[in-house]
Motif scaffolding. Structure first.
Motif, PDB file in Angstrom:
ATOM      1  N   TYR A  96       0.812  -1.219   0.000  1.00  0.00           N
ATOM      2  CA  TYR A  96       0.000   0.000   0.000  1.00  0.00           C
ATOM      3  C   TYR A  96       0.849   1.273   0.000  1.00  0.00           C
ATOM      4  CZ  TYR A  96      -3.941  -3.066   0.896  1.00  0.00           C
ATOM      5  OH  TYR A  96      -4.890  -4.051   0.794  1.00  0.00           O
ATOM      6  N   ALA A  97       2.168   1.122  -0.069  1.00  0.00           N
ATOM      7  CA  ALA A  97       3.038   2.299  -0.137  1.00  0.00           C
ATOM      8  C   ALA A  97       3.051   2.799  -1.574  1.00  0.00           C
ATOM      9  CB  ALA A  97       4.447   1.920   0.314  1.00  0.00           C
ATOM     10  N   ASP A  98       2.300   3.894  -1.867  1.00  0.00           N
ATOM     11  CA  ASP A  98       2.115   4.326  -3.257  1.00  0.00           C
ATOM     12  C   ASP A  98       2.858   5.599  -3.622  1.00  0.00           C
ATOM     13  OD1 ASP A  98       0.679   5.998  -1.679  1.00  0.00           O
ATOM     14  OD2 ASP A  98      -1.272   5.623  -2.619  1.00  0.00           O
ATOM     15  N   ASN A  99       3.706   6.120  -2.717  1.00  0.00           N
ATOM     16  CA  ASN A  99       4.542   7.257  -3.108  1.00  0.00           C
ATOM     17  C   ASN A  99       5.937   7.098  -2.490  1.00  0.00           C
ATOM     18  OD1 ASN A  99       4.730   8.696  -0.438  1.00  0.00           O
ATOM     19  ND2 ASN A  99       2.502   8.850  -0.733  1.00  0.00           N
ATOM     20  N   LYS A 100       6.887   7.889  -2.975  1.00  0.00           N
ATOM     21  CA  LYS A 100       8.294   7.726  -2.600  1.00  0.00           C
ATOM     22  C   LYS A 100       8.517   7.894  -1.105  1.00  0.00           C
ATOM     23  CE  LYS A 100      12.895   9.362  -3.850  1.00  0.00           C
ATOM     24  NZ  LYS A 100      13.683  10.320  -4.668  1.00  0.00           N
ATOM     25  N   GLU A 101       7.914   8.930  -0.518  1.00  0.00           N
ATOM     26  CA  GLU A 101       8.115   9.208   0.908  1.00  0.00           C
ATOM     27  C   GLU A 101       7.522   8.087   1.774  1.00  0.00           C
ATOM     28  OE1 GLU A 101       7.086  12.687   4.175  1.00  0.00           O
ATOM     29  OE2 GLU A 101       6.924  13.126   2.026  1.00  0.00           O
ATOM     30  N   LEU A 102       6.336   7.633   1.395  1.00  0.00           N
ATOM     31  CA  LEU A 102       5.679   6.576   2.153  1.00  0.00           C
ATOM     32  C   LEU A 102       6.450   5.258   2.007  1.00  0.00           C
ATOM     33  CD1 LEU A 102       3.316   5.784   3.917  1.00  0.00           C
ATOM     34  CD2 LEU A 102       1.969   5.327   1.853  1.00  0.00           C
ATOM     35  N   LYS A 103       6.953   5.003   0.798  1.00  0.00           N
ATOM     36  CA  LYS A 103       7.738   3.783   0.574  1.00  0.00           C
ATOM     37  C   LYS A 103       8.982   3.765   1.463  1.00  0.00           C
ATOM     38  CE  LYS A 103       6.481   2.473  -4.136  1.00  0.00           C
ATOM     39  NZ  LYS A 103       6.940   2.381  -5.545  1.00  0.00           N
ATOM     40  N   LYS A 104       9.635   4.916   1.584  1.00  0.00           N
ATOM     41  CA  LYS A 104      10.834   5.007   2.418  1.00  0.00           C
ATOM     42  C   LYS A 104      10.491   4.691   3.874  1.00  0.00           C
ATOM     43  CE  LYS A 104      14.494   8.135   3.918  1.00  0.00           C
ATOM     44  NZ  LYS A 104      15.010   9.528   3.924  1.00  0.00           N
ATOM     45  N   TYR A 105       9.421   5.300   4.363  1.00  0.00           N
ATOM     46  CA  TYR A 105       8.989   5.092   5.748  1.00  0.00           C
ATOM     47  C   TYR A 105       8.621   3.614   5.986  1.00  0.00           C
ATOM     48  CZ  TYR A 105       5.907   5.000   9.818  1.00  0.00           C
ATOM     49  OH  TYR A 105       5.321   4.686  11.010  1.00  0.00           O
ATOM     50  N   VAL A 106       7.840   3.053   5.056  1.00  0.00           N
ATOM     51  CA  VAL A 106       7.366   1.673   5.198  1.00  0.00           C
ATOM     52  C   VAL A 106       8.540   0.693   5.156  1.00  0.00           C
ATOM     53  CG1 VAL A 106       6.101  -0.154   4.003  1.00  0.00           C
ATOM     54  CG2 VAL A 106       5.017   2.048   4.395  1.00  0.00           C
ATOM     55  N   ASN A 107       9.477   0.924   4.225  1.00  0.00           N
ATOM     56  CA  ASN A 107      10.631   0.037   4.123  1.00  0.00           C
ATOM     57  C   ASN A 107      11.510   0.079   5.367  1.00  0.00           C
ATOM     58  OD1 ASN A 107      10.294  -1.254   1.609  1.00  0.00           O
ATOM     59  ND2 ASN A 107      10.962   0.592   0.528  1.00  0.00           N
ATOM     60  N   GLU A 108      11.675   1.290   5.937  1.00  0.00           N
ATOM     61  CA  GLU A 108      12.464   1.432   7.166  1.00  0.00           C
ATOM     62  C   GLU A 108      11.827   0.648   8.307  1.00  0.00           C
ATOM     63  OE1 GLU A 108      12.861   5.572   7.934  1.00  0.00           O
ATOM     64  OE2 GLU A 108      14.449   5.876   6.451  1.00  0.00           O
ATOM     65  N   LYS A 109      10.508   0.772   8.445  1.00  0.00           N
ATOM     66  CA  LYS A 109       9.797   0.068   9.509  1.00  0.00           C
ATOM     67  C   LYS A 109       9.839  -1.449   9.287  1.00  0.00           C
ATOM     68  CE  LYS A 109       8.326   3.354  12.227  1.00  0.00           C
ATOM     69  NZ  LYS A 109       8.763   3.395  13.649  1.00  0.00           N
ATOM     70  N   TYR A 110       9.746  -1.842   8.039  1.00  0.00           N
ATOM     71  CA  TYR A 110       9.778  -3.272   7.712  1.00  0.00           C
ATOM     72  C   TYR A 110      11.148  -3.865   8.047  1.00  0.00           C
ATOM     73  CZ  TYR A 110       9.439  -7.607   5.028  1.00  0.00           C
ATOM     74  OH  TYR A 110       9.435  -8.933   4.642  1.00  0.00           O
TER      75      TYR A 110
END
Length: 425
Positions: free
Chosen positions: A264-278
């Motif tokens: 569900y990470a559909d933009n660059k900033e959100l992808k960065k945040y989600v990947n860090e948490k993952y």
């Protein structure tokens, strides 16, 4: 004459900790209650981390056999389970350690000190006040307080956080330079450069000092809501002559990583945040598993060496971190981290894991050497008592090489007077 610019290529090897390895080392050194706090915080902050719920199987357990006796019904217990001792308070844990090495007079001072610790483990009375109340020299109170500070949890009976940090750094084997640098911690909070200037630490030394600092506890006696109770990190007992180790695992330790939010990470900033948490969730999961296996391996190795203690609750043979490191194939610092502030539940009570690392003299534990000294003195001719030098010679004949001054030190620690005072006229 103008000098040209030169480019030199130089290869060098540098060891750097990855985030995952650094996290493993951090979690390894935490006692179980503080680790629980860390995991609970991670569960609240990281949507990828979840507690794995156990699925209960219907009729999974066999129906037990019953015994009818005197009109009563009992469940047949084929295997004799090890007794589970009561959990000890912080006071009990400290005094339990103190009893092994202090004379009766020193122990009374230690007991008074421990009874006057506040919830964080700091001492509330000055040494002079304690000496006045007990009618003993201030030097004795100071000596006993230093001893209590060295017990697990290290730093209890300190007056300040700095003092507790100094005791903990010494326990970790940090250099005197790092211990003295603690005096300038207030400067470090304001300016890194000024701290380096005042402490005399190089940039590399500062990084190492900071890694030590992360392992220190500003409230050595504070166990949060569980302050009255010491929770063991492992349970160990004998079953058919074999050492059995069970690592304590609260429900929050049974974690799983859920990748649900990644898609569900559909933009660059959100992808960065989600990947860090993952990635953080993966590191936490792996670190918990690694901590469990490392602790199990070390505890099992320790009690294979200290198996006699599991039989009689008394015998503790000489042992050090290096020996365990060699036997487990781990680094000595890893063993030190694993042992720090950990407690084990045995059939004879809950003990700090550090308790089973006894110093030795010529391969004989200090406790055993003291007992030999007592035996020699008990058998001596009271009209011509043995000097410390003669006692040292007797011990040498028994295969224990020891200096005269060490005999004098152990004799004094046991409250036994010198030869002149022991002489019967």
């Amino acid at each position: 004459m103008e000098q040209g610019l030169n480019q030199n290529l130089e290869l060098s090897l540098q060891l750097k900790l990855t985030p995952g390895l650094y996290l493993q080392l951090e979690l390894l050194q935490l006692p179980i209650l503080k680790l629980e706090e860390v995991i609970k915080n991670e569960l609240e902050e990281n949507p990828f981390l979840e507690v794995e719920e156990e699925e209960k199987e219907v009729n999974a357990e066999p129906i037990p056999d019953f015994i009818f006796e005197g009109g009563n019904v009992f469940v047949s217990d084929e295997e004799v389970e090890q007794p589970i001792p009561d959990r000890k308070s912080l006071r009990d844990i400290l005094l339990q350690q103190a009893r092994w090495d202090l004379t009766e007079k020193e122990f009374k001072v230690a007991e008074f000190i421990v009874d006057n610790l506040e919830y964080r483990g700091f001492l509330t009375l000055k040494e002079e006040e304690i000496a006045d109340k007990l009618g003993v020299p201030v030097s004795l109170v100071r000596k006993v307080r230093e001893f209590v500070k060295s017990l697990t949890p290290v730093g209890c009976a300190s007056y300040t956080v700095k003092e507790a940090f100094e005791a903990q750094l010494k326990e970790l084997g940090a250099s005197d330079k790092y211990v003295k640098a603690v005096d300038y911690l207030d400067v470090l909070a304001k300016s890194r450069e000024e701290f380096r200037e005042k402490s005399g630490l190089s940039e590399d030394e500062l990084e190492e000092f900071l890694s030590f600092l992360r392992r220190l506890d500003a409230e050595p006696g504070n166990m949060g809501d569980f302050n009255p109770v010491i929770s063991p990190d492992a349970k160990v007992y004998l079953l058919k002559g074999k050492v059995i180790v069970e690592i304590t695992e609260p429900p929050t330790f049974k974690l799983r990583v859920n990748p649900f939010y990644l898609k569900y990470a559909d933009n660059k900033e959100l992808k960065k945040y989600v990947n860090e948490k993952y990635q953080r969730a993966l590191f936490i999961y792996k670190a918990i598993q690694q901590r469990k296996e490392t602790l199990r391996k070390i505890v099992e190795c320790v009690f294979n060496e200290q198996i006699e203690f599991l039989k009689d609750g008394k015998t503790v043979k000489p042992l050090n971190y290096r020996q365990i490191a060699e036997m487990t194939g781990m680094h000595e610092s890893t063993v030190s981290r694993a042992v720090k502030d950990k407690f084990v539940e045995t059939p004879f009570g809950v003990y700090p894991l550090k308790f089973f690392f006894k110093k030795s003299v010529s391969g004989t534990s200090v406790d055993a050497v003291k007992e030999k000294i007592r035996e020699i003195i008990d058998k001596e001719d009271k009209r011509r008592p043995l000097s410390d030098s003669k006692i040292a010679e007797e011990l040498k004949r028994l295969g224990i090489k020891i200096a005269r001054r060490t005999v004098a030190k152990y004799r004094e620690e046991m409250g036994i007077p010198g030869a002149f005072e022991r002489r019967k006229r």
